[in-house]
Design an enzyme around this catalytic site. Structure first.
Site, PDB file in Angstrom:
ATOM      1  N   TYR A   1       9.267 -13.095 -12.939  1.00 37.18           N
ATOM      2  CA  TYR A   1      10.183 -12.224 -13.695  1.00 37.18           C
ATOM      3  C   TYR A   1       9.385 -11.112 -14.336  1.00 37.18           C
ATOM      4  O   TYR A   1       8.333 -11.355 -14.933  1.00 37.18           O
ATOM      5  CB  TYR A   1      10.895 -13.045 -14.786  1.00 37.18           C
ATOM      6  CG  TYR A   1      11.849 -12.242 -15.643  1.00 37.18           C
ATOM      7  CD1 TYR A   1      12.972 -11.630 -15.081  1.00 37.18           C
ATOM      8  CD2 TYR A   1      11.643 -12.097 -17.018  1.00 37.18           C
ATOM      9  CE1 TYR A   1      13.857 -10.902 -15.875  1.00 37.18           C
ATOM     10  CE2 TYR A   1      12.525 -11.378 -17.817  1.00 37.18           C
ATOM     11  CZ  TYR A   1      13.636 -10.778 -17.239  1.00 37.18           C
ATOM     12  OH  TYR A   1      14.511 -10.065 -18.018  1.00 37.18           O
TER      13      TYR A   1
ATOM     14  N   ASP B   1       1.221  -8.909 -15.058  1.00 32.90           N
ATOM     15  CA  ASP B   1       2.263  -8.996 -16.076  1.00 32.90           C
ATOM     16  C   ASP B   1       1.891 -10.174 -16.971  1.00 32.90           C
ATOM     17  O   ASP B   1       2.167 -11.326 -16.657  1.00 32.90           O
ATOM     18  CB  ASP B   1       3.636  -9.190 -15.430  1.00 32.90           C
ATOM     19  CG  ASP B   1       4.744  -9.261 -16.480  1.00 32.90           C
ATOM     20  OD1 ASP B   1       4.420  -9.423 -17.677  1.00 32.90           O
ATOM     21  OD2 ASP B   1       5.925  -9.168 -16.097  1.00 32.90           O
TER      22      ASP B   1
ATOM     23  N   LYS C   1       5.835 -10.136 -25.966  1.00 27.55           N
ATOM     24  CA  LYS C   1       5.934 -11.414 -26.689  1.00 27.55           C
ATOM     25  C   LYS C   1       4.888 -11.546 -27.815  1.00 27.55           C
ATOM     26  O   LYS C   1       5.082 -10.959 -28.858  1.00 27.55           O
ATOM     27  CB  LYS C   1       5.933 -12.562 -25.687  1.00 27.55           C
ATOM     28  CG  LYS C   1       7.165 -12.419 -24.753  1.00 27.55           C
ATOM     29  CD  LYS C   1       7.514 -13.572 -23.871  1.00 27.55           C
ATOM     30  CE  LYS C   1       8.896 -13.363 -23.263  1.00 27.55           C
ATOM     31  NZ  LYS C   1       8.953 -13.163 -21.830  1.00 27.55           N
TER      32      LYS C   1
HETATM   33  C1  LIG Z   1       9.750 -12.015 -21.064  1.00 29.10           C
HETATM   34  C2  LIG Z   1       9.094 -11.382 -19.897  1.00 29.10           C
HETATM   35  C3  LIG Z   1       9.315 -10.038 -19.553  1.00 29.10           C
HETATM   36  C4  LIG Z   1      10.362  -9.203 -20.217  1.00 29.10           C
HETATM   37  O1  LIG Z   1      10.106  -8.976 -21.563  1.00 29.10           O
HETATM   38  P1  LIG Z   1      11.333  -8.595 -22.514  1.00 29.10           P
HETATM   39  O2  LIG Z   1      10.672  -8.294 -23.825  1.00 29.10           O
HETATM   40  O3  LIG Z   1      12.239  -9.782 -22.540  1.00 29.10           O
HETATM   41  O4  LIG Z   1      11.987  -7.402 -21.925  1.00 29.10           O
HETATM   42  C5  LIG Z   1       8.563  -9.488 -18.531  1.00 29.10           C
HETATM   43  N1  LIG Z   1       7.655 -10.211 -17.871  1.00 29.10           N
HETATM   44  C6  LIG Z   1       7.417 -11.505 -18.164  1.00 29.10           C
HETATM   45  C7  LIG Z   1       6.367 -12.254 -17.411  1.00 29.10           C
HETATM   46  C8  LIG Z   1       8.153 -12.134 -19.162  1.00 29.10           C
HETATM   47  O5  LIG Z   1       7.957 -13.429 -19.408  1.00 29.10           O
END
Ligand SMILES: *Cc1c(COP(=O)(O)O)cnc(C)c1O
Length: 421
Positions: free
Chosen positions: A144, A239, A267
């Site tokens: 994701y 990411d 995060k």
């Molecule tokens: C949570 C997440 C996102 C998206 O971040 P948001 O602040 O929810 O938009 C992107 N990449 C990874 C790996 C994530 O866990």
């Protein structure tokens, strides 16, 4: 357990927001009950609107690695508020936070602060395309990267929970430059490079996947991605929205010893406030406006309250030398408890998922063999015993430094006594 107030609030919320929520997994849709409305959180506990208290293993999906409402962070925010909530102009906090980030992620030679992981990934991909002058992006099924149009292909977590492979409302043209590979399968990546090599701007990957449940990279997988992107002149984007400051202070790139060209953080980096960052090699990031032609902007980017929270959180991380060894030790106790109950568990540092499938989970195909009904049974068993786990089979359990030995021991015992329903 009485949940009358949550039920009342959910009914009202549904009249105002789609499904009553502001992010789909919160709806508890796949665990067969209505969501709890949270009233407060401290340390390793959250309390719902009816006064039920839980040991929390969601930790806001990662940001609360030090525990909820860490005093250093809440104090920093309180102090920052006295100087105004937003300026839409430069301030010193941006520099202090960027320096701190860079000290842990030296590969981020130049960076931008933004408001969410979604925004950071979207912007990183744009910069990668601008720099390479190529259009295609390779992503892995089950990873994701936020909900920007081009990346909503086999996006894991929220989509998997709702049994949605790809989002509606995304025209085919928006994803035709997104190539899909198989996690932990370098041959699938080689095949894409052989076919589209000169058009691939970047490979984006969760260096430890945590949005199809936790799926660690196999030995050599990340190195192979590093090698093949270098060979074809494509960029490697990590990411690290979940893994950054979680697997180690320097994220997965430090943990696994692989340096990407670009990194995305979110995060934890915001200490619980809406803040994310993207950055990488100087010559790539020099493509971003006002230096270069890749446009990206934000009214609230580098917001002083969010930066103060991020600075305080990273400072607290730096001042906790046993943070990662403690997280590892505590999570291993939960992992062992799950194993003793005969459960199939994947763990990477303080990220862990119990998968209700007999097959080892190494990629999207094996993850989706997990039985959501069995997970729902497990989730409800934990919840009734005062443990709040992710309301989805395809998410991680997050352990924080604030989880006390007593609460870890209690949780381990409850997991060890679990019998499949
Ligand atoms: C949570 C997440 C996102 C998206 O971040 P948001 O602040 O929810 O938009 C992107 N990449 C990874 C790996 C994530 O866990």
């Amino acid at each position: 357990m009485i949940t009358a107030r949550s039920t009342e609030l959910f009914a009202k919320a549904k009249t105002l927001m789609p499904g009553g929520v502001n992010s789909p997994v919160r709806a508890f849709g796949s665990v067969g009950r209505e969501p709890l409305f949270i009233a407060s959180s401290h340390g390793d506990r959250i309390t719902d609107a009816d006064g039920n208290e839980f040991i929390d293993f969601v930790c806001s999906w990662g940001p609360d690695i030090l525990g909820h409402a860490h005093p250093a962070v809440t104090d920093a925010v309180r102090r920052a508020c006295e100087n105004g909530l937003t300026y839409g102009a430069c301030h010193e906090g941006e520099i202090i936070l960027a320096e701190k980030i860079q000290s842990h992620f030296p590969s981020m030679e130049l960076m931008r602060l933004v408001n969410s992981g979604t925004e950071a990934v979207m912007s990183a991909v744009r910069a990668a395309r601008g720099y390479t002058k190529r259009s295609k992006i390779v992503k892995f099924a089950g990873c994701y990267h936020g909900h920007s149009d081009g990346l909503l292909v086999r996006g894991g977590s929220g989509l998997l929970t709702g049994s949605i492979p790809d989002s509606a409302g995304v025209p085919a043209g928006f994803t035709e430059s997104t190539l899909l590979a198989k996690y932990n399968d370098i041959v699938s990546v080689q095949a894409l490079f052989e076919r589209y090599g000169g058009d691939i701007a970047a490979v984006i990957v969760e260096p430890c996947a945590a949005n199809m449940g936790v799926v660690p990279p196999k030995d050599g997988f990340l190195q192979a991605l590093r090698d093949i992107t270098a060979e074809y002149g494509a960029l490697l984007i990590f990411d690290e929205v979940i893994t950054g400051f979680r697997l180690s202070a320097g994220g997965a790139q430090e943990y696994y010893g692989i340096t990407p060209d670009m990194t995305v953080l979110g995060k934890i980096v915001g200490g619980g406030m809406p803040l994310a960052a993207y950055g990488g090699k100087r010559e790539i990031m020099e493509q971003v406006a006002p230096l270069g032609a890749v446009y990206q902007a934000g009214t609230l980017s580098g917001n002083p309250i969010a930066t103060s929270a991020g600075i305080a959180a990273i400072t607290a991380i730096e001042q906790t030398p046993d943070l990662y060894s403690e997280l590892d030790r505590k999570t291993a106790l939960l992992e062992n408890a799950a194993k003793s109950a005969g459960l199939n568990v994947n763990r990477c540092g303080s990220l862990m998922t119990v998968f209700f499938t007999g097959t080892p989970v190494t990629d999207y195909e094996s993850a989706v063999t997990a039985d959501r009904t069995q997970y729902a049974h497990f989730f409800n068993y934990l919840l009734e015993k005062g443990i709040y786990a992710a309301p989805s089979q395809f998410e991680a359990m997050f352990v924080s430094y604030a989880h006390t030995d007593e609460d870890i021991a209690k949780t381990a015992e409850i997991i060890a006594n679990y019998r499949k329903g």
